[in-house]
Motif scaffolding. Structure first.
Motif, PDB file in Angstrom:
ATOM      1  N   GLN A 544       0.812  -1.315   0.159  1.00 52.98           N
ATOM      2  CA  GLN A 544      -0.118  -0.030   0.070  1.00 52.98           C
ATOM      3  C   GLN A 544       0.751   1.149   0.200  1.00 52.98           C
ATOM      4  OE1 GLN A 544      -2.335   0.819   3.658  1.00 52.98           O
ATOM      5  NE2 GLN A 544      -4.421   1.818   2.273  1.00 52.98           N
ATOM      6  N   GLU A 558       3.747   0.086   2.448  1.00 58.61           N
ATOM      7  CA  GLU A 558       3.785  -1.057   3.277  1.00 58.61           C
ATOM      8  C   GLU A 558       2.882  -1.688   3.209  1.00 58.61           C
ATOM      9  OE1 GLU A 558       0.900   0.152   6.647  1.00 58.61           O
ATOM     10  OE2 GLU A 558       1.012  -1.190   7.778  1.00 58.61           O
ATOM     11  N   ALA A 561       0.694  -8.653   4.505  1.00 59.86           N
ATOM     12  CA  ALA A 561       0.572 -10.205   4.045  1.00 59.86           C
ATOM     13  C   ALA A 561      -0.712 -10.452   3.345  1.00 59.86           C
ATOM     14  CB  ALA A 561       1.050 -10.998   5.203  1.00 59.86           C
ATOM     15  N   ARG A 562      -0.599 -11.382   3.261  1.00 58.36           N
ATOM     16  CA  ARG A 562      -2.200 -11.917   2.985  1.00 58.36           C
ATOM     17  C   ARG A 562      -1.939 -13.694   2.689  1.00 58.36           C
ATOM     18  NH1 ARG A 562      -3.639  -7.453   4.298  1.00 58.36           N
ATOM     19  NH2 ARG A 562      -4.032  -5.750   2.458  1.00 58.36           N
ATOM     20  N   ASN A 613       5.350  -4.896   8.925  1.00 53.61           N
ATOM     21  CA  ASN A 613       5.112  -4.726  10.438  1.00 53.61           C
ATOM     22  C   ASN A 613       5.979  -5.849  10.971  1.00 53.61           C
ATOM     23  OD1 ASN A 613       2.912  -3.269  10.091  1.00 53.61           O
ATOM     24  ND2 ASN A 613       2.663  -3.807   8.153  1.00 53.61           N
ATOM     25  N   ASP A 675       3.605   2.317  15.526  1.00 51.96           N
ATOM     26  CA  ASP A 675       2.478   1.794  14.773  1.00 51.96           C
ATOM     27  C   ASP A 675       1.544   2.131  15.333  1.00 51.96           C
ATOM     28  OD1 ASP A 675       0.789   1.097  12.382  1.00 51.96           O
ATOM     29  OD2 ASP A 675       1.938  -1.429  12.300  1.00 51.96           O
ATOM     30  N   ASP A 676      -0.393   2.225  15.235  1.00 51.13           N
ATOM     31  CA  ASP A 676      -1.767   2.614  15.412  1.00 51.13           C
ATOM     32  C   ASP A 676      -0.970   3.576  16.910  1.00 51.13           C
ATOM     33  OD1 ASP A 676      -1.718   0.653  13.876  1.00 51.13           O
ATOM     34  OD2 ASP A 676      -2.114  -1.428  15.251  1.00 51.13           O
ATOM     35  N   ARG A 699      -5.936   4.876  12.189  1.00 52.98           N
ATOM     36  CA  ARG A 699      -6.690   5.290  11.651  1.00 52.98           C
ATOM     37  C   ARG A 699      -8.347   5.434  12.472  1.00 52.98           C
ATOM     38  NH1 ARG A 699      -7.644   0.233   9.173  1.00 52.98           N
ATOM     39  NH2 ARG A 699      -9.700  -0.214  10.532  1.00 52.98           N
ATOM     40  N   GLY A 733      -5.273   4.981   6.840  1.00 52.15           N
ATOM     41  CA  GLY A 733      -6.585   4.537   7.005  1.00 52.15           C
ATOM     42  C   GLY A 733      -7.404   6.229   6.144  1.00 52.15           C
ATOM     43  N   GLU A 735      -9.703   8.229   3.697  1.00 54.91           N
ATOM     44  CA  GLU A 735     -10.729   8.044   2.842  1.00 54.91           C
ATOM     45  C   GLU A 735     -11.048   8.619   2.219  1.00 54.91           C
ATOM     46  OE1 GLU A 735     -12.681   5.283   5.243  1.00 54.91           O
ATOM     47  OE2 GLU A 735     -11.158   3.999   5.097  1.00 54.91           O
ATOM     48  N   PHE A 754      -6.495   4.471   1.691  1.00 49.94           N
ATOM     49  CA  PHE A 754      -7.779   3.834   0.380  1.00 49.94           C
ATOM     50  C   PHE A 754      -8.054   5.036  -0.369  1.00 49.94           C
ATOM     51  CE2 PHE A 754      -9.880   0.672   2.796  1.00 49.94           C
ATOM     52  CZ  PHE A 754      -8.910  -0.511   2.961  1.00 49.94           C
TER      53      PHE A 754
HETATM   54  P1  C2E Z   1      -1.722  -2.065  10.513  1.00 51.34           P
HETATM   55  O1  C2E Z   1      -0.709  -2.325  11.049  1.00 51.34           O
HETATM   56  O2  C2E Z   1      -2.736  -0.757  11.275  1.00 51.34           O
HETATM   57  O3  C2E Z   1      -1.758  -2.027   8.553  1.00 51.34           O
HETATM   58  C1  C2E Z   1      -3.025  -1.491   8.386  1.00 51.34           C
HETATM   59  C2  C2E Z   1      -3.977  -1.750   7.724  1.00 51.34           C
HETATM   60  O4  C2E Z   1      -4.803  -0.798   7.557  1.00 51.34           O
HETATM   61  C3  C2E Z   1      -4.437  -2.667   6.954  1.00 51.34           C
HETATM   62  O5  C2E Z   1      -5.327  -3.924   6.833  1.00 51.34           O
HETATM   63  C4  C2E Z   1      -4.609  -2.026   5.659  1.00 51.34           C
HETATM   64  O6  C2E Z   1      -5.803  -2.936   4.372  1.00 51.34           O
HETATM   65  C5  C2E Z   1      -5.802  -1.131   6.324  1.00 51.34           C
HETATM   66  N1  C2E Z   1      -6.326  -0.266   5.989  1.00 51.34           N
HETATM   67  C6  C2E Z   1      -5.141   1.051   4.368  1.00 51.34           C
HETATM   68  N2  C2E Z   1      -5.663   2.136   4.903  1.00 51.34           N
HETATM   69  C7  C2E Z   1      -7.097   2.071   4.887  1.00 51.34           C
HETATM   70  C8  C2E Z   1      -8.179   2.767   4.919  1.00 51.34           C
HETATM   71  O7  C2E Z   1      -8.189   4.346   3.852  1.00 51.34           O
HETATM   72  N3  C2E Z   1      -9.419   2.072   5.121  1.00 51.34           N
HETATM   73  C9  C2E Z   1      -9.378   1.219   6.369  1.00 51.34           C
HETATM   74  N4  C2E Z   1     -10.672   1.150   6.780  1.00 51.34           N
HETATM   75  N5  C2E Z   1      -8.279   0.403   6.708  1.00 51.34           N
HETATM   76  C10 C2E Z   1      -6.967   0.721   5.706  1.00 51.34           C
HETATM   77  P2  C2E Z   1      -5.156  -5.283   6.536  1.00 51.34           P
HETATM   78  O8  C2E Z   1      -3.857  -5.245   6.087  1.00 51.34           O
HETATM   79  O9  C2E Z   1      -5.557  -6.321   6.867  1.00 51.34           O
HETATM   80  O10 C2E Z   1      -4.145  -5.093   8.074  1.00 51.34           O
HETATM   81  C11 C2E Z   1      -4.515  -5.094   9.130  1.00 51.34           C
HETATM   82  C12 C2E Z   1      -3.323  -5.355  10.208  1.00 51.34           C
HETATM   83  O11 C2E Z   1      -2.653  -6.826  10.073  1.00 51.34           O
HETATM   84  C13 C2E Z   1      -2.094  -4.826   9.951  1.00 51.34           C
HETATM   85  O12 C2E Z   1      -2.364  -3.340  11.141  1.00 51.34           O
HETATM   86  C14 C2E Z   1      -1.129  -5.013  10.475  1.00 51.34           C
HETATM   87  O13 C2E Z   1      -1.490  -5.224  12.150  1.00 51.34           O
HETATM   88  C15 C2E Z   1      -1.453  -6.330  10.808  1.00 51.34           C
HETATM   89  N6  C2E Z   1      -0.816  -7.213   9.409  1.00 51.34           N
HETATM   90  C16 C2E Z   1      -0.655  -6.798   8.275  1.00 51.34           C
HETATM   91  N7  C2E Z   1       0.407  -7.556   7.485  1.00 51.34           N
HETATM   92  C17 C2E Z   1       1.263  -7.832   8.480  1.00 51.34           C
HETATM   93  C18 C2E Z   1       2.458  -8.866   7.831  1.00 51.34           C
HETATM   94  O14 C2E Z   1       2.888  -8.843   7.629  1.00 51.34           O
HETATM   95  N8  C2E Z   1       2.742  -8.959   9.175  1.00 51.34           N
HETATM   96  C19 C2E Z   1       3.040  -8.289  10.425  1.00 51.34           C
HETATM   97  N9  C2E Z   1       3.125  -9.744  11.826  1.00 51.34           N
HETATM   98  N10 C2E Z   1       1.672  -7.755  10.975  1.00 51.34           N
HETATM   99  C20 C2E Z   1       0.856  -8.116   9.701  1.00 51.34           C
END
Ligand code: C2E
Ligand code: CA
Ligand code: CA
Length: 796
Positions: A544, A558, A561-562, A613, A675-676, A699, A733, A735, A754
């Protein structure tokens, strides 16, 4: 005179033989009886004929040989046999009857002998004949009927008297008239005398041998009885000194032998039971000592009779009233009856019971342990009373152990268990291990809600352990058993409820709800798949874009992972990352992510940064720095291009191990982002505490920024403070355009969301990079970029 000597010899021999016959058994006795019959038959006959020979030497009597021989046989059968029969061990009356019969036999023999005289007219005085017969019978009846040990002399005299009385009284009543036919005929008495002499000799010789045999037999018997007495003495010493109790029963269920130990062990009154007592008497005595019912006594008697009838040994244990435990071994004997040995195993059993009790208790708190708990759960499920299980887990106990030491942790556990026991959970509180406790309803049932309140109330006041004042709460999982639940299922359910209480923020009671088990099962299935996902190549990275503000130039990406599951489809990181963290697969997955991200970064222009992350679990492992260093080196990526994102909570809560990893990463040259920000402590102090390169504003703040002045104030404070500390800020986040504008207005350095670009595959990210390069007239830079087919195509 000769007749008297012969008679006396016969009587003596017969009495000696009778003595042996009476004291022997079976074939031996028959042999002795045969000898008696022989001696008596020949002896009486000889006495008679010797006396007849001397009766009328003047008369020249002639004897009929056939009748004489018949009288010998008569003597053997009618004198010898009854006398032999009367020498048995039967009752005196029976013996006397045989004696009387012998008297009749002697009379019969006498008159048969007399009738052998040829040419004589013999008349018998019937009165004297009767007297003779009667006195003979009486003497023999008395002789055989005598009882007692010292009867030999009396018997000899009575036998001699019987023979003499019969003979001489009978002879006194005889009148003999010799007929003229035989007068002057001479009878050669030579052969008869020789025969009589021969039988006398035979009688003497057989008497001699009989006496000699009797003597050697007596010697043998004496020896045998001495040996038997010796053996009996040894046996009784052994029985007295053995540690076991011993009772031996004969065929008739009578006690043949019994030692004092048996009497003591069975707590019988001395003298009540002894040799000769029956099995029934024994059990009557036991029943009285043990206060058994009659039915129970009869049951035991029946059981013992059955043991006696078996071929194999029966072993069992009995507990007697005093609490003693006896091990009984009943060995049936081939010849009937049985030997019973009693072993006092009370101490052994007590020791075993103590060990079992110890094995069911926790050594530290003294509470019953998991083993006892499982037993009790099974018992509860079988019962009709209220059925529930509450699992408790102390909150943040691990931290206490780590910060104050295990000794303090142990003491705290003891204090907690003491307090709960005192509050009324005695006997139903269990320690399952570590800081895990459990409560079951008490015998009367007990309300689970009240127990929960009681626990909360008990833990409210702080504990003082080794001078430390410690506050501790606990999380609890409660499950009420359903009809179909077994112990395992019930405990699993309680665990799930506890797990939820922990997940929901601790210090609370959660009830098990329908469907939780199924979800847990689903989770387990997911875990199994997750363990193999890396090898199967099911993970892909999405990227992203992050844009700098206010210029809106592309700063980097950033990496997110999927998991592309072959059946479930795409699984979001929020669903599998926590699972991977829990079961440890995160290390393996994380290593792949690091490598993949570095590989991608190497294909993109140098100015494109990549944020990655990492979870707290990964950061706690010292391997993370090594994995990163080797991936960077392997793909030849400059460490400064890489940014590690870690949540504020992870940074703060996980203390030393994470701080060490952060330090090593920084030394590698990798950048660190928090983060966060805003979801956890949201503490500005933390910004100073950790050496950060970037802060990512959560976000939720960005979403609130338009409506909420407080949110705006926080963002403004964070951005300005961060700028002062040379930390850049990113708003996550984004939007809407408004949100983006607000972030620019509030001084945020970068934005992601987004609105600016969704996470996408590397190929799409490359399109973004390429488009951006056009925008920025950076074609020259692109020439330098290697790899990235799409990018090359776009640039071309
Ligand atoms: P995060 O680190 O806070 O990652 C950002 C999350 O916000 C991502 O969700 C992303 O898709 C989502 N996001 C980005 N922009 C927007 C937006 O405008 N609106 C909304 N509603 N969401 C947005 P994702 O990819 O589902 O990841 C969720 C969490 O999972 C991440 O939060 C992170 O904590 C964790 N994660 C994702 N990939 C990895 C990874 O490779 N390793 C680890 N350890 N954690 C990961
Ligand atoms: Ca992130
Ligand atoms: Ca985030």
């Amino acid at each position: 005179m000769t007749a008297a000597v012969v008679c006396l010899t016969m009587a003596l021999t017969v009495v000696v033989l009778m003595h042996h016959a009476a004291s022997s058994e079976g074939r031996d006795r028959t042999r002795w009886q045969a000898l008696i019959a022989l001696c008596a038959g020949i002896g009486v006959w000889t006495t008679h004929f010797v006396a007849i020979l001397g009766y009328r030497p003047d008369a020249g009597l002639i004897y009929d040989v056939g009748t004489t021989a018949l009288s010998v046989l008569a003597s053997l059968f009618f004198v010898g046999v009854p006398l032999a029969m009367g020498s048995s061990r039967r009752a005196p009356r029976v013996r006397a009857s045989w004696g009387a019969l012998t008297g009749v036999g002697v009379g019969g023999m006498h008159y048969t002998g007399m009738s052998a005289l040829e040419g004589c007219i013999i008349t018998n005085d019937p009165v004297l004949m009767a007297v003779a017969l009667f006195s003979g019978c009486a003497c023999f009846a008395l002789a055989l009927g005598l009882r007692g040990d010292r009867v030999a002399v009396g018997r000899v005299l009575l036998i001699v008297s019987g023979v003499c009385a019969l003979h001489f009284t009978a002879m006194a009543g005889v009148s003999l008239e010799i007929s003229s036919e035989v007068t002057g005929r001479t009878f050669d008495t030579g052969p008869l005398s020789a025969f009589v002499a021969l039988t006398s000799l035979a009688l003497s010789v057989s008497s001699f041998f009989a006496l000699a045999a009797a003597r050697s037999l007596r010697a043998k018997r004496n020896k045998a009885s001495r040996r038997e007495a010796q053996q009996n003495r040894l046996l009784s010493i052994a029985m007295r000194n053995m540690s076991n109790g011993l009772v031996m029963y004969g065929t008739d269920e009578r006690i043949i032998a019994l030692n004092d130990q048996a009497v003591t062990m069975m707590q019988l009154k001395t003298g009540r039971i002894g040799e000769g007592s029956t099995l029934t008497e024994m059990f009557q005595a036991i029943a009285e000592a043990e206060r058994w019912s009659e039915a129970r006594r009869d049951n035991r008697i029946r059981a013992f009779r059955e043991y006696f009838s078996r071929t194999e040994t029966t072993r069992f244990e009995v507990e007697i009233g005093s609490g003693q435990v006896l091990r009984v071994c009943c060995r049936p004997l081939a010849e009937g009856g049985a030997v019973l040995t009693y072993d006092d195993v009370t101490e052994r059993r007590n020791a075993e019971a103590a060990m079992t009790e110890m094995a069911c208790h926790d050594a530290l708190t003294g509470l019953p342990n998991r083993r006892r708990f499982q037993d009790q759960v099974a018992t509860m499920l079988r019962s009709g009373r209220e059925r529930w299980v509450m699992m408790l887990d102390l909150d943040r106990f691990k931290a206490i152990n780590e910060t104050l030491g295990h000794h303090v942790g142990d003491m705290l556990l003891v204090s907690v268990s003491d307090r709960l026991v005192d509050a009324g959970l005695d006997g139903r509180l269990y320690r399952l291990g570590g800081d895990e406790l459990a409560v079951l309803p008490d015998k009367e049932g007990g309300d689970s809600e009240e127990v929960a309140k009681l626990i909360v109330g008990s833990l409210a006041a702080p504990f003082t352990v080794h001078g430390h004042s410690i506050r501790i709460s606990c999380s609890a999982g409660l499950v009420v058993a359903e009809e179909t639940d077994n112990a395992d299922i019930l405990l699993q359910k309680a665990d799930l409820a506890l797990y939820r209480a922990k997940a929901k923020g601790r210090d609370r009671v959660e009830r098990y709800e329908a469907g939780m088990m199924e979800k847990a099962q689903e989770r387990r299935n997911l875990e199994l798949d997750l363990a193999q996902a890396t090898e199967r190549g099911e993970f892909v990275m999405h990227y992203q874009p992050i844009y700098e503000l206010p210029s809106k130039t592309l700063a980097g990406f950033e990496a997110l992972a999927r998991w592309e599951h072959p059946v479930r489809g795409r699984v979001a990181p929020a669903d599998f990352i926590p699972l991977a963290e829990e079961n440890g697969t995160i290390h393996h997955i994380g290593k792949w992510i690091i490598d993949e991200t570095c590989r991608q970064a190497a294909r993109w222009p140098e100015h494109i940064r990549i944020a990655m992350n990492v979870s707290a679990v990964q950061m706690r492992s010292p391997r993370i720095a090594d994995d990163l260093a080797s991936a960077l080196a392997r793909h030849d990526v400059c460490p400064g291009r890489l940014e590690i994102e870690l949540t504020e909570t992870a940074m703060v809560e996980d203390g030393c191990a994470i701080a060490a990893s952060l330090c090593r990463l920084r030394r590698l040259g990798v950048r660190i982002a928090m983060d966060d920000f805003g979801t956890g402590y949201s503490s500005l102090a933390h910004l100073r505490e950790f050496e950060l390169d970037r802060i990512k504003i959560d976000r939720s703040f960005v979403a609130a920024i338009e409506r909420d002045a407080d949110a705006r104030a926080v963002v403004r404070a964070v951005t300005s403070m961060a700028r002062e500390m040379s930390i850049t800020t990113v708003g996550e986040g984004v939007e809407t355009r408004e949100q983006l504008q607000r972030l620019i207005d509030l001084g945020c350095d970068a934005a992601q969301g987004f609105l600016l670009g969704r996470p996408a595959l590397a190929a799409e990210a490359e399109l973004v990079i390429a488009a951006h390069l056009f925008d920025n007239d950076a074609r020259a830079d692109a020439e330098a970029v290697s790899g990235g087919a799409v990018l090359r195509a776009v640039v071309a």
